[in-house]
Design an enzyme around this catalytic site. Structure first.
Site, PDB file in Angstrom:
ATOM      1  N   HIS A 138       0.773  -1.272   0.050  1.00 13.06           N
ATOM      2  CA  HIS A 138       0.039   0.075   0.012  1.00 13.06           C
ATOM      3  C   HIS A 138       0.912   1.349   0.098  1.00 13.06           C
ATOM      4  O   HIS A 138       2.016   1.173   0.419  1.00 13.06           O
ATOM      5  CB  HIS A 138      -1.032  -0.029   1.151  1.00 13.06           C
ATOM      6  CG  HIS A 138      -0.375   0.313   2.340  1.00 13.06           C
ATOM      7  ND1 HIS A 138      -0.890  -0.444   3.786  1.00 13.06           N
ATOM      8  CD2 HIS A 138       0.191   1.057   3.002  1.00 13.06           C
ATOM      9  CE1 HIS A 138      -0.306  -0.107   4.573  1.00 13.06           C
ATOM     10  NE2 HIS A 138       0.342   0.850   4.292  1.00 13.06           N
ATOM     11  N   GLU A 143      -4.939   0.450  -0.270  1.00 13.32           N
ATOM     12  CA  GLU A 143      -4.833  -0.936   0.028  1.00 13.32           C
ATOM     13  C   GLU A 143      -4.983  -1.686  -1.518  1.00 13.32           C
ATOM     14  O   GLU A 143      -5.403  -1.208  -2.340  1.00 13.32           O
ATOM     15  CB  GLU A 143      -6.037  -1.563   1.020  1.00 13.32           C
ATOM     16  CG  GLU A 143      -6.120  -0.737   2.301  1.00 13.32           C
ATOM     17  CD  GLU A 143      -4.806  -1.199   3.124  1.00 13.32           C
ATOM     18  OE1 GLU A 143      -3.726  -1.823   2.677  1.00 13.32           O
ATOM     19  OE2 GLU A 143      -4.885  -0.874   4.415  1.00 13.32           O
TER      20      GLU A 143
END
Ligand code: F6R
Length: 247
Positions: A138, A143
């Site tokens: 990330h 994410e």
């Protein structure tokens, strides 16, 4: 991608601080993107030391942080605003109103994301962005699976990221479940990106970044498409790459 391999965390921080300080003292009005976390802590210390020694002011600089937790106000010791004030802004001559973070307490978080993007646009966009990397690839709080065309948005934090950050909180339950983060496209619009990778815990991410393809399931991989990235990695993070082990 320009890659510099250095001995350890200290050397990585020295190189990063020297590089950033040069940009910060070029005299021109500039906008810097900043990160929190363990990775840039020493870099900030070293910039503070150098600025103190030189009696350097930064009134020509605006800063924009990558991200902020939802639901934590600036007096919360775990908020990124608190971190930035304590570790950096309180120790340099940079007007606080020129330091920007998303407001995690905004009543309408979606609206706050638009406001943040507009504010960034009004300063002319990011000249240089400092980044760390999560072990899952990330960047910011983007994410795996986040669209490469994302702008500043609200995210639900993954279990992995909440666990990695739990060390700063009293319990896992206290770790916020949401955050606001600059989007990947927002980050990619920075004219220059400095990515710091340190420690064994990041070795897999480093390997995947350099040997894998560009893939939304490894967000940092998009950086390979950016024309001006400086990657500074220490030996612990960069020892293994594409199956080869370096000493
Ligand atoms: C911090 C941020 C994160 C961190 C990453 C690495 O503002 O956006 O992407 O850079 O989680 O964290 P550390 O440096 O603590 O390993």
């Amino acid at each position: 991608m320009n890659i510099i391999r250095v001995k350890d965390y200290e050397e990585m921080s020295r190189q990063a601080a020297a590089h950033l300080y040069k940009r910060m003292t070029a005299g021109k009005r500039m906008t810097m993107g900043l990160a929190t976390g363990a990775t840039p802590e020493r870099t900030y210390d070293l910039i503070i030391e150098k600025a103190e020694g030189d009696n350097q002011s930064f009134h020509h600089i605006h800063t924009f942080n990558l991200d902020e937790y939802a639901g934590l106000d600036s007096s919360d010791t775990n908020s990124y605003r608190y971190y930035m004030n304590q570790r950096f802004f309180n120790h340099i001559d940079l007007p606080k109103e020129q330091t920007h973070l998303p407001n995690g307490m905004a009543p309408d978080l979606e609206e706050e994301c638009h406001r943040y993007e507009d504010e960034l646009k009004q300063t002319g966009g990011l000249d240089v962005q400092l980044l760390g990397i999560g072990s899952n690839g990330h960047i910011g709080f983007n994410e795996p699976g986040t669209s490469f065309s994302s702008r500043t948005h609200v995210v639900a934090l993954t279990k992995e990221t909440r666990e990695a950050n739990a060390r700063y909180f009293t319990s896992m339950n206290a770790v916020p479940k949401h955050a606001i983060t600059m989007g990947i496209e927002t980050i990619m619009e920075a004219k220059e990106i400095i990515l710091l990778v340190s420690g064994e815990a990041k070795a897999e991410a480093y390997d995947r970044l350099l040997s894998g393809g560009v893939d939304e399931f490894f967000p940092a991989s998009i950086l390979k498409k950016h024309p001006n990235v400086l990657l500074i990695a220490d030996e612990a993070a960069s020892r293994t790459y594409a199956g080869r082990t370096f000493s």
